[in-house]
Design a protein around this motif. Structure first.
Motif, PDB file in Angstrom:
ATOM      1  N   HIS A  39       0.845  -1.198   0.000  1.00  0.00           N
ATOM      2  CA  HIS A  39       0.000   0.000   0.000  1.00  0.00           C
ATOM      3  C   HIS A  39       0.882   1.250   0.000  1.00  0.00           C
ATOM      4  O   HIS A  39       1.976   1.260   0.577  1.00  0.00           O
ATOM      5  CB  HIS A  39      -0.920   0.004   1.228  1.00  0.00           C
ATOM      6  N   ARG A  40       0.368   2.304  -0.634  1.00  0.00           N
ATOM      7  CA  ARG A  40       1.093   3.569  -0.714  1.00  0.00           C
ATOM      8  C   ARG A  40       0.093   4.709  -0.890  1.00  0.00           C
ATOM      9  O   ARG A  40      -0.958   4.533  -1.528  1.00  0.00           O
ATOM     10  CB  ARG A  40       2.080   3.539  -1.880  1.00  0.00           C
ATOM     11  N   ALA A  41       0.419   5.869  -0.341  1.00  0.00           N
ATOM     12  CA  ALA A  41      -0.470   7.025  -0.472  1.00  0.00           C
ATOM     13  C   ALA A  41      -0.199   7.757  -1.790  1.00  0.00           C
ATOM     14  O   ALA A  41       0.903   7.697  -2.339  1.00  0.00           O
ATOM     15  CB  ALA A  41      -0.264   7.984   0.704  1.00  0.00           C
ATOM     16  N   ARG A  42      -1.228   8.469  -2.261  1.00  0.00           N
ATOM     17  CA  ARG A  42      -1.045   9.305  -3.447  1.00  0.00           C
ATOM     18  C   ARG A  42      -0.678  10.727  -2.979  1.00  0.00           C
ATOM     19  O   ARG A  42      -1.385  11.710  -3.182  1.00  0.00           O
ATOM     20  CB  ARG A  42      -2.310   9.329  -4.305  1.00  0.00           C
ATOM     21  N   THR A  43       0.461  10.808  -2.317  1.00  0.00           N
ATOM     22  CA  THR A  43       1.005  12.078  -1.865  1.00  0.00           C
ATOM     23  C   THR A  43       2.483  12.106  -2.207  1.00  0.00           C
ATOM     24  O   THR A  43       3.026  11.140  -2.771  1.00  0.00           O
ATOM     25  CB  THR A  43       0.813  12.256  -0.347  1.00  0.00           C
ATOM     26  N   THR A  44       3.140  13.199  -1.866  1.00  0.00           N
ATOM     27  CA  THR A  44       4.576  13.328  -2.150  1.00  0.00           C
ATOM     28  C   THR A  44       5.411  13.444  -0.891  1.00  0.00           C
ATOM     29  O   THR A  44       6.618  13.702  -0.971  1.00  0.00           O
ATOM     30  CB  THR A  44       4.813  14.566  -3.027  1.00  0.00           C
ATOM     31  N   SER A  90      -4.038  -2.589  15.468  1.00  0.00           N
ATOM     32  CA  SER A  90      -5.219  -2.048  14.805  1.00  0.00           C
ATOM     33  C   SER A  90      -5.241  -2.512  13.365  1.00  0.00           C
ATOM     34  O   SER A  90      -4.205  -2.860  12.777  1.00  0.00           O
ATOM     35  CB  SER A  90      -5.199  -0.515  14.864  1.00  0.00           C
ATOM     36  N   GLY A  91      -6.432  -2.511  12.774  1.00  0.00           N
ATOM     37  CA  GLY A  91      -6.575  -2.917  11.388  1.00  0.00           C
ATOM     38  C   GLY A  91      -6.300  -1.813  10.396  1.00  0.00           C
ATOM     39  O   GLY A  91      -6.291  -2.068   9.175  1.00  0.00           O
ATOM     40  N   ASP A  92      -6.028  -0.574  10.852  1.00  0.00           N
ATOM     41  CA  ASP A  92      -5.755   0.542   9.945  1.00  0.00           C
ATOM     42  C   ASP A  92      -4.353   0.409   9.352  1.00  0.00           C
ATOM     43  O   ASP A  92      -3.360   0.298  10.098  1.00  0.00           O
ATOM     44  CB  ASP A  92      -5.877   1.875  10.678  1.00  0.00           C
ATOM     45  N   ILE A  93      -4.253   0.439   8.039  1.00  0.00           N
ATOM     46  CA  ILE A  93      -2.984   0.376   7.317  1.00  0.00           C
ATOM     47  C   ILE A  93      -2.738   1.757   6.734  1.00  0.00           C
ATOM     48  O   ILE A  93      -3.457   2.206   5.830  1.00  0.00           O
ATOM     49  CB  ILE A  93      -3.030  -0.692   6.210  1.00  0.00           C
ATOM     50  N   ALA A  94      -1.761   2.481   7.274  1.00  0.00           N
ATOM     51  CA  ALA A  94      -1.497   3.866   6.894  1.00  0.00           C
ATOM     52  C   ALA A  94      -0.089   3.989   6.336  1.00  0.00           C
ATOM     53  O   ALA A  94       0.872   3.473   6.927  1.00  0.00           O
ATOM     54  CB  ALA A  94      -1.664   4.795   8.102  1.00  0.00           C
ATOM     55  N   ASP A  95       0.034   4.668   5.194  1.00  0.00           N
ATOM     56  CA  ASP A  95       1.338   4.879   4.557  1.00  0.00           C
ATOM     57  C   ASP A  95       1.382   6.253   3.912  1.00  0.00           C
ATOM     58  O   ASP A  95       0.349   6.810   3.508  1.00  0.00           O
ATOM     59  CB  ASP A  95       1.589   3.810   3.483  1.00  0.00           C
ATOM     60  N   GLY A  96       2.623   6.789   3.819  1.00  0.00           N
ATOM     61  CA  GLY A  96       2.850   8.037   3.112  1.00  0.00           C
ATOM     62  C   GLY A  96       3.111   7.788   1.645  1.00  0.00           C
ATOM     63  O   GLY A  96       2.976   6.663   1.137  1.00  0.00           O
ATOM     64  N   GLY A  97       3.511   8.859   0.928  1.00  0.00           N
ATOM     65  CA  GLY A  97       3.696   8.763  -0.510  1.00  0.00           C
ATOM     66  C   GLY A  97       5.134   8.652  -0.955  1.00  0.00           C
ATOM     67  O   GLY A  97       5.426   8.928  -2.126  1.00  0.00           O
ATOM     68  N   PHE A 145      -3.026   3.755  -3.305  1.00  0.00           N
ATOM     69  CA  PHE A 145      -2.438   2.879  -4.322  1.00  0.00           C
ATOM     70  C   PHE A 145      -2.352   1.462  -3.743  1.00  0.00           C
ATOM     71  O   PHE A 145      -2.034   1.270  -2.567  1.00  0.00           O
ATOM     72  CB  PHE A 145      -1.049   3.366  -4.726  1.00  0.00           C
ATOM     73  N   LEU A 146      -2.591   0.450  -4.581  1.00  0.00           N
ATOM     74  CA  LEU A 146      -2.616  -0.949  -4.141  1.00  0.00           C
ATOM     75  C   LEU A 146      -1.880  -1.811  -5.151  1.00  0.00           C
ATOM     76  O   LEU A 146      -2.059  -1.637  -6.365  1.00  0.00           O
ATOM     77  CB  LEU A 146      -4.056  -1.434  -3.994  1.00  0.00           C
TER      78      LEU A 146
END
Length: 387
Positions: free
Chosen positions: A136-141, A169-176, A214-215
């Motif tokens: 997983h990945r964020a759509r950020t910079t 926790s079940g939250d999957i958080a990532d930066g870009g 993004f996945l």
């Protein structure tokens, strides 16, 4: 409905016509010249616990960003338009910079035209352990602006949020900046033959319903169910519920990987190299090799007849000095002393005076206070001088 059957030999009927005997063969009705048609093949059941198109590589050849497709194999979406957005190489500019796929060349964006969930159904065997992985990945910079998703697994009508290993926790958080990788396990309950794996978009740092999450690299596989514990194997599975692989038995006394010399057979000695140390054979690790007699820097073992040993001394050996006989020294015997005979004092004796007269000096061995000592300790008067 007309049915066709394979030709079957029928019994011949004998008809008597005008006294002549005629043999007629009567085939079955509707079967003359008809060929048998095979039954349609049965569709095999889907393989258990096999996901498909986890890297979103099909259909291939997609480039840049914003490819909205409705023909992505194995995947479905909850979006009302049924569109799934695929990104490929050459997407620089859509996100402020080129975003490379985690695996392959393509990846998906969960929020195509709206906030949605991507899912697929797989066949599973009850009571097996399903292991899942995603990237997983964020759509950020930046790394601070994070997108959040959740993985849900269960029956199509009842999904449960999964907690990745190592998280609470079940939250999957990532930066870009880079892809995050997550793994989890799911125990398939009794009677569950179809299991749905879904990835749900929770939030996006961009704040737009068509941006974020993004996945890529979605994969699952299953392990056999955990066997029941026995008295010989009380722990059949590890803490995750995965079956423990049994240890391979080791034959005592045999070292794998090392050749064993048969009894009674001597190993072949390689030819000697001057100045080289012999190599330790592989079947005796840590043992010092025996020093061969051809090694120039090794002293040979001294045999009993070695010249550096001193032989035992024999009576005739030249280095033994003969015993010289010792002649005893005999002292001269002093002449006997006759009582009444004047004695001549030795030259080293001083004359002694007593009562105005002179008397001979005393000899250390024969005089004591004017008397001659003679055995057996009898006092002998000294002779007086004539007047």
């Amino acid at each position: 409905m007309n049915r066709t059957h394979a030709l079957v030999p029928l019994p011949q009927r004998v008809l008597l016509l005008g006294g002549a005997v005629t043999l007629l063969t009567v085939p079955a009705a509707g079967a003359a010249g008809a060929a048998a048609q095979p039954a349609p093949p049965k569709t095999p059941p889907p393989a258990a616990c096999v996901s498909a198109n986890g890297g979103f590589e099909q259909p291939g050849g997609l480039t840049s960003a914003g490819n909205l497709r409705t023909d992505i194999p194995a995947w479905h979406t909850t979006a009302s338009d049924g569109a799934i957005e695929i990104w490929g190489p050459g997407n620089a500019g859509a996100n402020g910079g080129e975003v490379a796929a985690d695996s392959g060349r393509q990846f998906a964006e969960l929020n195509g035209t709206q906030v949605s969930t991507l899912y697929q159904d797989v066949a599973t065997n009850p009571r097996t352990i399903l292991v899942w992985r995603i990237a997983h990945r964020a759509r950020t910079t930046t790394s601070d602006q994070k997108d959040v998703v959740r993985v849900k697994i269960g029956t199509p009508g009842a999904l449960t949020v999964q907690v990745p290993l190592g998280q609470s926790s079940g939250d999957i958080a990532d930066g870009g900046i880079s892809w995050g990788h997550y793994t989890g396990i799911y125990r398939v309950p009794r009677g569950q033959r179809v299991t749905r794996i879904a990835v749900e978009s929770v939030s996006s740092a961009a704040g737009s319903p068509s941006y974020g999450n993004f996945l890529d690299s979605v994969e699952i596989f299953c392990t056999p169910p955990c066997p029941k514990a026995t008295k010989h194997s009380p722990r059949a599975c590890d803490t995750l519920g995965l079956p423990i692989q049994p240890h391979q038995p080791v034959t005592p006394g045999v070292r794998p990987g090392h050749p064993v010399t048969p009894p009674g057979v001597k190993p072949v000695t390689p030819p000697a190299v001057p100045g080289a140390k012999p190599a330790t054979p592989p079947y005796a690790p840590g043992a010092k090799p025996a020093t061969p007699p051809y090694a120039p820097d090794v002293k040979p073992v001294t045999p009993p007849y070695a010249p550096d040993l001193k032989p035992a001394t024999q009576p005739h050996a030249p280095d033994v000095k003969p015993v010289t006989p010792v002649t005893p020294v005999q002292k001269p015997v002093a002449p006997p002393i006759v009582a009444g005979t004047p004695l001549t004092p030795p030259s080293h004796a001083k004359p002694a005076t007593s009562a105005g007269q002179t008397r001979p000096a005393q000899a250390p061995e024969h005089f004591a206070d004017g008397y001659l000592i003679a055995p057996p300790d009898t006092a002998v008067p000294l002779p007086r001088p004539a007047r």
